[in-house]
Design an enzyme around this catalytic site. Structure first.
Site, PDB file in Angstrom:
ATOM      1  N   LYS A 224      14.131 -25.764   6.279  1.00 46.06           N
ATOM      2  CA  LYS A 224      15.486 -25.771   6.867  1.00 46.06           C
ATOM      3  C   LYS A 224      16.182 -27.073   6.469  1.00 46.06           C
ATOM      4  O   LYS A 224      15.587 -28.151   6.524  1.00 46.06           O
ATOM      5  CB  LYS A 224      15.413 -25.634   8.391  1.00 46.06           C
ATOM      6  CG  LYS A 224      14.970 -24.226   8.830  1.00 46.06           C
ATOM      7  CD  LYS A 224      15.003 -24.087  10.341  1.00 46.06           C
ATOM      8  CE  LYS A 224      14.347 -22.808  10.815  1.00 46.06           C
ATOM      9  NZ  LYS A 224      15.228 -21.657  10.932  1.00 46.06           N
TER      10      LYS A 224
ATOM     11  N   LYS B  51      10.678 -16.985  23.999  1.00 42.92           N
ATOM     12  CA  LYS B  51      11.426 -15.786  23.601  1.00 42.92           C
ATOM     13  C   LYS B  51      12.327 -15.392  24.780  1.00 42.92           C
ATOM     14  O   LYS B  51      12.016 -15.695  25.926  1.00 42.92           O
ATOM     15  CB  LYS B  51      10.477 -14.615  23.316  1.00 42.92           C
ATOM     16  CG  LYS B  51       9.348 -14.945  22.349  1.00 42.92           C
ATOM     17  CD  LYS B  51       9.786 -14.858  20.913  1.00 42.92           C
ATOM     18  CE  LYS B  51       8.619 -14.988  19.958  1.00 42.92           C
ATOM     19  NZ  LYS B  51       8.870 -15.871  18.826  1.00 42.92           N
TER      20      LYS B  51
ATOM     21  N   ARG C 242       0.814  -1.211   0.000  1.00 46.38           N
ATOM     22  CA  ARG C 242       0.000   0.000   0.000  1.00 46.38           C
ATOM     23  C   ARG C 242       0.855   1.271   0.000  1.00 46.38           C
ATOM     24  O   ARG C 242       0.398   2.334  -0.376  1.00 46.38           O
ATOM     25  CB  ARG C 242      -0.897  -0.006   1.233  1.00 46.38           C
ATOM     26  CG  ARG C 242      -2.169   0.772   0.970  1.00 46.38           C
ATOM     27  CD  ARG C 242      -3.253   0.363   1.850  1.00 46.38           C
ATOM     28  NE  ARG C 242      -2.928   0.655   3.247  1.00 46.38           N
ATOM     29  CZ  ARG C 242      -3.830   0.628   4.197  1.00 46.38           C
ATOM     30  NH1 ARG C 242      -5.061   0.316   3.917  1.00 46.38           N
ATOM     31  NH2 ARG C 242      -3.518   0.883   5.438  1.00 46.38           N
TER      32      ARG C 242
ATOM     33  N   HIS D  64       8.137 -22.254   7.486  1.00 44.88           N
ATOM     34  CA  HIS D  64       9.514 -22.158   6.972  1.00 44.88           C
ATOM     35  C   HIS D  64      10.456 -23.159   7.632  1.00 44.88           C
ATOM     36  O   HIS D  64      11.516 -23.461   7.099  1.00 44.88           O
ATOM     37  CB  HIS D  64      10.045 -20.723   7.050  1.00 44.88           C
ATOM     38  CG  HIS D  64      10.457 -20.268   8.415  1.00 44.88           C
ATOM     39  ND1 HIS D  64       9.576 -19.773   9.334  1.00 44.88           N
ATOM     40  CD2 HIS D  64      11.660 -20.237   9.028  1.00 44.88           C
ATOM     41  CE1 HIS D  64      10.225 -19.448  10.441  1.00 44.88           C
ATOM     42  NE2 HIS D  64      11.491 -19.726  10.283  1.00 44.88           N
TER      43      HIS D  64
ATOM     44  N   ASP E 115      -4.039  -0.932  -2.756  1.00 40.28           N
ATOM     45  CA  ASP E 115      -4.742  -1.171  -1.492  1.00 40.28           C
ATOM     46  C   ASP E 115      -5.427  -2.532  -1.632  1.00 40.28           C
ATOM     47  O   ASP E 115      -6.348  -2.686  -2.441  1.00 40.28           O
ATOM     48  CB  ASP E 115      -5.777  -0.055  -1.279  1.00 40.28           C
ATOM     49  CG  ASP E 115      -6.496  -0.214   0.050  1.00 40.28           C
ATOM     50  OD1 ASP E 115      -6.558  -1.349   0.559  1.00 40.28           O
ATOM     51  OD2 ASP E 115      -6.999   0.808   0.564  1.00 40.28           O
ATOM     52  N   PHE E 116      -4.970  -3.519  -0.852  1.00 39.29           N
ATOM     53  CA  PHE E 116      -5.453  -4.893  -1.038  1.00 39.29           C
ATOM     54  C   PHE E 116      -6.959  -5.018  -0.804  1.00 39.29           C
ATOM     55  O   PHE E 116      -7.582  -5.962  -1.240  1.00 39.29           O
ATOM     56  CB  PHE E 116      -4.725  -5.874  -0.102  1.00 39.29           C
ATOM     57  CG  PHE E 116      -3.233  -5.900  -0.287  1.00 39.29           C
ATOM     58  CD1 PHE E 116      -2.669  -5.668  -1.536  1.00 39.29           C
ATOM     59  CD2 PHE E 116      -2.390  -6.163   0.783  1.00 39.29           C
ATOM     60  CE1 PHE E 116      -1.294  -5.688  -1.717  1.00 39.29           C
ATOM     61  CE2 PHE E 116      -1.013  -6.189   0.615  1.00 39.29           C
ATOM     62  CZ  PHE E 116      -0.461  -5.946  -0.633  1.00 39.29           C
TER      63      PHE E 116
ATOM     64  N   HIS F 245       5.525 -24.655  13.897  1.00 36.12           N
ATOM     65  CA  HIS F 245       6.886 -25.187  13.830  1.00 36.12           C
ATOM     66  C   HIS F 245       7.087 -26.418  14.720  1.00 36.12           C
ATOM     67  O   HIS F 245       7.610 -27.435  14.277  1.00 36.12           O
ATOM     68  CB  HIS F 245       7.907 -24.123  14.235  1.00 36.12           C
ATOM     69  CG  HIS F 245       7.777 -22.842  13.465  1.00 36.12           C
ATOM     70  ND1 HIS F 245       7.441 -22.803  12.141  1.00 36.12           N
ATOM     71  CD2 HIS F 245       7.937 -21.542  13.834  1.00 36.12           C
ATOM     72  CE1 HIS F 245       7.410 -21.546  11.717  1.00 36.12           C
ATOM     73  NE2 HIS F 245       7.699 -20.760  12.734  1.00 36.12           N
TER      74      HIS F 245
ATOM     75  N   ASP G 138       1.959 -18.863  17.854  1.00 36.96           N
ATOM     76  CA  ASP G 138       3.036 -18.366  16.995  1.00 36.96           C
ATOM     77  C   ASP G 138       4.051 -19.466  16.658  1.00 36.96           C
ATOM     78  O   ASP G 138       4.588 -19.491  15.555  1.00 36.96           O
ATOM     79  CB  ASP G 138       3.751 -17.208  17.709  1.00 36.96           C
ATOM     80  CG  ASP G 138       4.763 -16.502  16.815  1.00 36.96           C
ATOM     81  OD1 ASP G 138       4.434 -16.244  15.645  1.00 36.96           O
ATOM     82  OD2 ASP G 138       5.886 -16.221  17.287  1.00 36.96           O
TER      83      ASP G 138
END
Ligand code: BG6
Length: 483
Positions: A176, A335, A46, A172, A88-89, A234, A229
């Protein structure tokens, strides 16, 4: 052979992921001569900027990722592929301009590096403007939804425009190198596979630890938390690859079928079992490499209000099938841990009878390290040279160092592998619809169990390995985390 001629359209091209991962990966593939010769890469966002401003921003990110200034000639050639389109999506009337960027007859790959709430609407608008044809491919970044219901809604909508074989859901971690090597280790080495079950294995640990905090993503992350998350995708993918039965072939369908079976066999954690099987943590102030680190609640972009979002999760999971009956899988991810570390540790059972009179019965361990120092380490027991102490035993390591043995000076980033696979039409390292929905179903049950018990987060100091309860989770079973 099917042609790999295509153009790539990246929705969210001005976003963090595009700058940090997508464009640097594409640049590496370009330099290695692995991209189709005429492939164009159209960045969509955008932000009002012209092509030159866009290229400047991308160059900055590629420089950072490649830790240097890419060769001017390579960069100039890469730029010839790059286009930018401001859109603008949310506005259907802005989509017709995309037609000018698509080459008739050539496959379009739509890569949605946007929040999942836009996946459905973007597909609807592409469809309404007749920009999709049967050979088009769709790539969805994680997360697909926020829970089972929203995930199903996304899957339903995108399925109206793309067939499942043309949908590539990214996790992702599957790109790896060491994750792919895990499959090779298991299914190309007979002696490993022969001892891969409850008769030989005591327990399995999977740790995904990060030193970073929320890194400017607080407002997004606070509504998500570490379970959604990191675990839903993962960790569950790693768990499946470790635990699944040998697939019939290295095809997406065979691999997905086996992963789905594991997810269905994964015992649900409910209100009655949640206290003993899952821990939620949130980092408080602490230290990392001698520097003071703020608490989660004090991160620069936090809203200052109290938050009960978890930044750490530890889980004791069970897979209720013949192979894994009685073998706990301990998962932990957080984290602001002391190290960036992703590893899978297989601890074998102790010897049934120790003839060496050394007192200690040292179990074998297989450590599969995804990062850093990608490799596999087999911890064996062997004799120490000593005349005085005839049978002194010690744990020694057989090491397989992937970087050293590859003859390369770097391990390719996961996104390089995944881009190549999308371009070449190989979905085996992508997540199928059933898998992603099963994973949400399991995580939703755990979240409900936490909510029903009003289980608050336990705090841990930034720079530590998580709350004391996470130690207890495993120590109660007479075991400890591998450190
Ligand atoms: C992403 C998560 O999927 O993976 C991030 O959203 C996390 O929160 C990242 O930092 C970790 O990836 P990697 O490859 O650095 O381990």
């Amino acid at each position: 052979m099917v042609s790999n001629d295509c153009d790539l359209l990246i929705f969210g091209a001005a976003g963090d992921l595009s700058g940090r991962k997508l464009y640097p990966a594409l640049f590496q593939l370009h330099c290695a001569d692995l991209l189709p010769t005429d492939m164009r890469i159209i960045g969509l966002a955008r932000r009002h900027q012209d092509r030159q401003q866009f290229l400047k921003a991308i160059k900055h990110r590629v420089d950072r990722a490649s830790e240097g200034d890419p060769a001017a000639e390579q960069w100039a050639r890469f730029c010839q592929r790059l286009e930018y389109c401001c859109i603008d999506f949310g506005k259907c009337e802005e989509y017709p301009q995309l037609a000018a960027h698509l080459s008739p007859g050539r496959r379009a790959i739509f890569y949605l590096a946007t929040p999942p709430s836009l996946f459905g609407p973007i597909c609807e608008k592409l469809g309404a403007n007749a920009l999709i044809d049967p050979q088009s491919r769709l790539v969805l970044e994680k997360p697909v939804g926020q829970d089972l219901a929203s995930c199903q809604a996304v899957n339903e909508t995108v399925a109206q425009f793309f067939s499942e074989e043309n949908i590539y859901r990214i996790d992702h971690y599957l790109g790896k190198e060491t994750v792919q090597n895990l499959l090779v280790l298991r299914f190309a080495n007979r002696f490993i596979n022969a001892q891969w079950d409850q008769s030989c294995i005591d327990h399995i640990q999977i740790t995904v630890a990060e030193t970073v905090g929320i890194e400017g993503r607080w407002s997004y992350y606070d509504g998500v938390g570490q379970l959604r998350d990191m675990v839903q995708n993962h960790l569950m993918q790693l768990l499946c690859l470790v635990a699944m039965e040998p697939p019939n072939a290295m095809t997406a369908e065979s691999i997905r079928d086996e992963k789905v079976k594991i997810m269905r066999a994964l015992r649900r954690i409910d209100a009655a079992s949640v206290g003993a099987h899952a821990v939620r943590g949130q980092y408080a102030q602490g230290w990392y490499r001698g520097e003071a680190v703020p608490a989660y609640m004090e991160e620069a972009d936090s809203d200052g209000a109290e938050s009960d979002t978890e930044t750490f999760v530890a889980i004791k999971a069970h897979i209720d099938n013949w192979r894994w009956a009685g073998v706990p899988f301990y998962l932990r991810t957080g984290k602001r841990m002391p190290e960036k570390l992703t590893e899978i540790v297989i601890t074998y059972k102790s010897l049934p009878h120790n003839i060496f009179f050394t007192g200690e019965n040292i179990p074998n361990r297989l450590v599969i390290r995804l990062q850093p120092n990608e490799g596999i380490e087999m911890q064996m027991v062997s004799k120490m040279h000593s005349l005085k102490n005839k049978m002194a035993l010690a744990r020694q390591n057989l090491n397989l160092d992937f970087l050293g043995s590859s003859g390369m000076n770097r391990i390719p980033d996961a996104y390089e592998r995944l881009f190549l696979d999308v371009i070449n039409g190989d979905p085996s390292l992508f997540v199928g619809r059933e898998e992603v929905e099963e994973a949400w179903q399991w995580c939703d049950a755990l979240i409900q169990a936490w909510q029903s018990q009003a289980m608050p987060v336990s705090h841990y100091h930034a720079g530590s390995w998580g709350p004391a309860k996470a130690e207890l989770l495993i120590e109660r079973d007479g075991r400890s985390w591998h450190e």
